[in-house]
Design an enzyme around this catalytic site. Structure first.
Site, PDB file in Angstrom:
ATOM      1  CG  PHE A   1      -3.055   5.002  13.653  1.00 18.64           C
ATOM      2  CD1 PHE A   1      -2.880   6.272  13.136  1.00 18.64           C
ATOM      3  CD2 PHE A   1      -2.360   4.650  14.806  1.00 18.64           C
ATOM      4  CE1 PHE A   1      -2.020   7.180  13.736  1.00 18.64           C
ATOM      5  CE2 PHE A   1      -1.495   5.542  15.416  1.00 18.64           C
ATOM      6  CZ  PHE A   1      -1.336   6.811  14.875  1.00 18.64           C
TER       7      PHE A   1
ATOM      8  CE  LYS B   1       9.752 -11.448 -14.227  1.00 25.08           C
ATOM      9  NZ  LYS B   1      10.751 -10.742 -15.055  1.00 25.08           N
TER      10      LYS B   1
ATOM     11  CG  ASN C   1      -0.214  -0.134   2.516  1.00 18.35           C
ATOM     12  OD1 ASN C   1       0.494   0.775   2.928  1.00 18.35           O
ATOM     13  ND2 ASN C   1      -0.367  -1.286   3.182  1.00 18.35           N
TER      14      ASN C   1
ATOM     15  CE  LYS D   1     -10.022  -4.458  14.176  1.00 20.32           C
ATOM     16  NZ  LYS D   1      -9.086  -4.249  13.053  1.00 20.32           N
TER      17      LYS D   1
END
Length: 403
Positions: free
Chosen positions: A321, A287, A208, A339
């Site tokens: 976060f 690969k 990300n 959580k």
């Protein structure tokens, strides 16, 4: 971080003297005022002018040089908050041990009452010599801090323990020594940062756009407040904050393993990492070759580290976060509850974006009582300070002892 701190940097005649230039540069970046003292042999390796330009101050090279203010070693000693000798040769260790004062640095050592940190560097056989080891033992017994040399390739061409410790470790020890007594002294803070990378094949991965800047800012701010900080980071180009113990990981599984191993020693966990939610079920060993047909990759969920820690956190304070694109406060509050977090920091990434080019953040902080604090757009360093202010209040309430 070191604003108002006066550091005297002693540099002795080692091939590693060039690294003292890098140490000086990092200390100046941290806003320290640094006076450099070069021994006669050190001047054979690095010019005094180099240190003078970087420090913005005159360099002291002998006891009777300019400026002629006497007793200059005593005057400087009175203004010094810390003496750092890096690199330190076997010769200077012997002088310090037995009180031999035949140049400015060794004379200054006898006059200064400020803390002292020594980072030795020499050939491995010299370092292992029983005389050198006994000198280190005696100096350490007197309360002097050491940043011991690393093992590796030496200037002489051989390998062994004798290389000067890394610039980051040396500067980190300086920060830790000068920030003792800060608001987080005695606390152990674990921070995660950066993105994880989930392999598709040997070359490709899923990741990300997280830069890691927020987590690194939190680790640096916690260290500046005196905490013992461990930073677990995925891939990030950010410099390791001074005074921080660093663990590099790659995948979500590696981050989970590191967090579970380190949490037992922590008072608080700040989970700022952008951990991948999915990983390839069967990554290719080699690969993957390009084909005209569609490529389908089966993904499987990664373990939710934050939820796992929250289920069995004991006395650990956990900060999470939430990167949201809609219903910011509602979604963040739900995540905090589900959580079992103590604090959650949420931001709307659709408005500010993410990536290495983004140095600011606008967050909303929510605690277990439902208190909501919306911060304006701020540099990430200031956001880190605000988050740690809130964390300190929780620590004082739930873990009042700093033992």
């Amino acid at each position: 971080m070191l604003t108002g701190k006066n550091i005297t940097l002693g540099v002795t005649g080692s091939i590693a003297a060039y690294k003292a230039v890098l140490i000086l540069r990092e200390l100046v970046k941290l806003s320290a005022d640094v006076t450099v003292v070069l021994t006669r042999h050190a001047r054979e390796f690095v010019s005094p002018l180099t240190f003078e330009v970087l420090s913005g101050r005159g360099v002291i090279t002998d006891l009777f040089g300019e400026p002629r203010t006497y007793p200059r070693h005593v005057n400087l000693a009175q203004d010094t908050d810390l003496l750092l000798v890096a690199p330190a040769t076997a010769n200077i260790l012997g002088k310090f041990t037995y009180g031999i004062a035949d140049d400015f640095l060794s004379t200054f050592y006898l006059a200064v009452s400020a803390p002292l940190i020594i980072a030795p560097a020499m050939n491995d056989q010299m370092y292992r010599n029983t005389v050198v080891q006994e000198n280190i033992r005696l100096l350490h017994k007197r309360g002097i801090w050491f940043v011991l040399p690393e093992a590796g390739e030496l200037a002489c061409g051989g390998e062994g323990q004798g290389r000067l410790a890394s610039v980051e470790e040396i500067v980190g020890r300086v920060v830790a020594r000068l920030t003792q007594g800060g608001s987080l002294t005695g606390r152990r803070i674990l921070v995660t940062a950066g993105p994880t990378r989930e392999p598709i094949d040997h070359m490709r991965f899923i990741s990300n756009r997280s830069s890691g800047k927020m987590g690194y800012a939190l680790a640096g701010e916690a260290a500046a407040r005196g905490a013992a900080v461990t930073l677990i980071s995925g891939s990030s180009g950010e410099p390791i904050p001074p005074g921080v113990r660093f663990i590099r990981v790659e995948t979500a599984a590696q981050m989970r393993q590191a967090v579970l191993a380190e949490r037992q020693r922590a008072d608080a966990l700040i989970m700022a990492a952008a951990v991948a939610d999915y990983t390839a079920a069967n990554p290719a060993k080699g690969k993957l070759r390009r084909k005209d047909a569609r490529l389908q990759i089966e993904l499987t969920s990664t373990v939710d580290i934050l939820a796992e820690v929250g289920r069995d956190k004991g006395k650990l304070i956990v900060v999470g976060f939430a990167a949201e694109v809609e219903n910011l406060a509602e979604n963040a509050a739900a995540k905090l509850k589900s959580k079992n977090l103590d604090l959650i920091v949420a931001n709307d990434i659709s408005q500010l974006g993410v990536g290495p080019e983004v140095d600011t953040n606008q967050v909303t902080i929510i605690d277990r009582k439902g208190t909501v604090e919306e911060l304006p757009l701020l540099p990430k360093t200031e956001v880190a300070a605000a988050i740690l202010d809130r964390l300190e209040l929780i620590l004082k309430t739930k873990l009042p002892s700093n033992g």
